[in-house]
Scaffold this motif. Structure first.
Motif, short mmCIF file in Angstrom:
data_model
loop_
_atom_site.label_atom_id
_atom_site.label_comp_id
_atom_site.label_asym_id
_atom_site.label_seq_id
_atom_site.Cartn_x
_atom_site.Cartn_y
_atom_site.Cartn_z
N GLY A 170 34.69 8.08 19.26
CA GLY A 170 33.84 8.77 19.89
C GLY A 170 32.39 9.12 19.26
O GLY A 170 32.50 8.90 17.97
N HIS A 171 31.67 10.01 19.73
CA HIS A 171 30.50 10.28 18.93
C HIS A 171 30.18 11.72 19.67
O HIS A 171 29.95 11.89 20.80
CB HIS A 171 29.26 9.21 19.43
N VAL A 172 29.63 12.49 18.79
CA VAL A 172 29.04 13.97 19.00
C VAL A 172 27.57 13.84 18.59
O VAL A 172 27.55 13.82 17.24
CB VAL A 172 30.26 14.96 18.44
N VAL A 173 26.73 14.28 19.35
CA VAL A 173 25.52 14.52 18.84
C VAL A 173 25.07 16.10 19.25
O VAL A 173 25.34 16.44 20.35
CB VAL A 173 24.39 13.66 19.47
N THR A 174 24.54 16.66 18.05
CA THR A 174 23.99 18.16 18.57
C THR A 174 22.50 18.37 18.44
O THR A 174 21.82 17.63 17.39
CB THR A 174 24.72 19.16 17.75
N VAL A 175 22.03 18.81 19.36
CA VAL A 175 20.44 19.14 18.83
C VAL A 175 20.10 20.53 18.33
O VAL A 175 20.62 21.59 18.59
CB VAL A 175 19.81 19.56 20.43
N SER A 176 19.36 20.30 17.11
CA SER A 176 19.15 21.48 16.24
C SER A 176 17.75 21.57 15.90
O SER A 176 16.90 21.16 16.83
CB SER A 176 19.86 21.20 14.97
N THR A 177 17.40 22.38 15.16
CA THR A 177 15.81 22.57 14.78
C THR A 177 15.40 22.54 13.26
O THR A 177 16.21 23.18 12.40
CB THR A 177 15.39 24.12 15.61
#
Length: 236
Positions: A125-132
């Motif tokens: 699977g794949h996890v993507v996180t939105v950061s700054t």
């Protein structure tokens, strides 16, 4: 019900980047679990809308359980839900701290823990996180210690999880954003905000979506913090 069709969970899916990601993943042929505190039912039977407050302990786990019950698998999790409160450090309240850490950290932890467990069971699977990008390049004009405290932790855990689960075919990445033209920012602030980027403009939602889809499609990329910030992290 077949479980062959891929499934993506998108948090913060009611508007802006999250809503655009729901559309983008549907175009890729994914079923989508769209999560937000305020989201209505979708006319698309392949989009499962869940109203959830991810700051509440256990809520993220419940989202994963509902996603599995509905679609049978989880291939991608996009941790897009987040709160940004810009204040001088000494003016933050306990309520600010609870709100920001609740969504940015607790929300990430609960839903990611459940999703990764499902990915281990199904073999990838794949996890993507939105950061700054403020984590890398702080700005005096935008005091944002709580964003750095929480999103900095998410950048670090992105790399940690990428290594921990690399041998199990689970990739973990993040996009580190500059300021994007979304409903979060009032039009009268756009000129000022655009000037914070060396490229001289705001980012667009489709540019963020393109970056996340790049991470989705390139299976040799993991542990990456991809900057989509108009050059802000490079300097001024």
């Amino acid at each position: 019900m077949t479980t062959a069709q891929k499934v993506a969970i998108v948090t913060g899916a009611s508007q802006g980047i999250g809503a655009a990601l729901v559309t983008a993943y549907r175009k890729l042929g994914y079923r989508v679990v769209a999560v937000s505190r305020s989201i209505g039912e979708s006319d698309d039977p392949e989009v499962f809308a869940i109203q959830a407050d991810l700051s509440r302990p256990g809520s993220g786990g419940e989202v994963v359980e509902q996603a599995l019950a509905r679609f049978g698998r989880i291939d991608t999790l996009v941790n897009n839900a987040g709160i940004f409160v810009a204040k001088p450090f000494t003016e933050y309240t306990d309520e600010d701290y609870d709100a920001v850490t609740g969504i940015n950290l607790r929300g990430f932890f609960d839903v990611s823990r459940g999703a990764v467990a499902a990915m281990v069971e199904q073999g990838g699977g794949h996890v993507v996180t939105v950061s700054t990008t403020l984590v890398d390049h702080a700005l005096a004009q935008v005091p944002s210690a709580l964003a750095s405290l929480t999103k900095g932790g998410l950048n670090a855990v992105t790399k940690a999880l990428a290594i921990e689960y690399a041998a199990r075919d689970i990739r973990v990445n993040a996009v580190s954003l500059g300021i994007i033209r979304t409903p979060m920012h009032a039009p009268e602030t756009h000129e000022f905000l655009a000037g914070l980027h060396p490229i001289g403009r705001l980012g667009e939602i489709d540019e963020v979506v393109d970056a996340i889809l790049y991470l989705e499609n390139n299976r040799f990329v993991t542990g990456e913090i991809l900057h989509v910030d108009g050059g802000q992290s490079a300097g001024h």
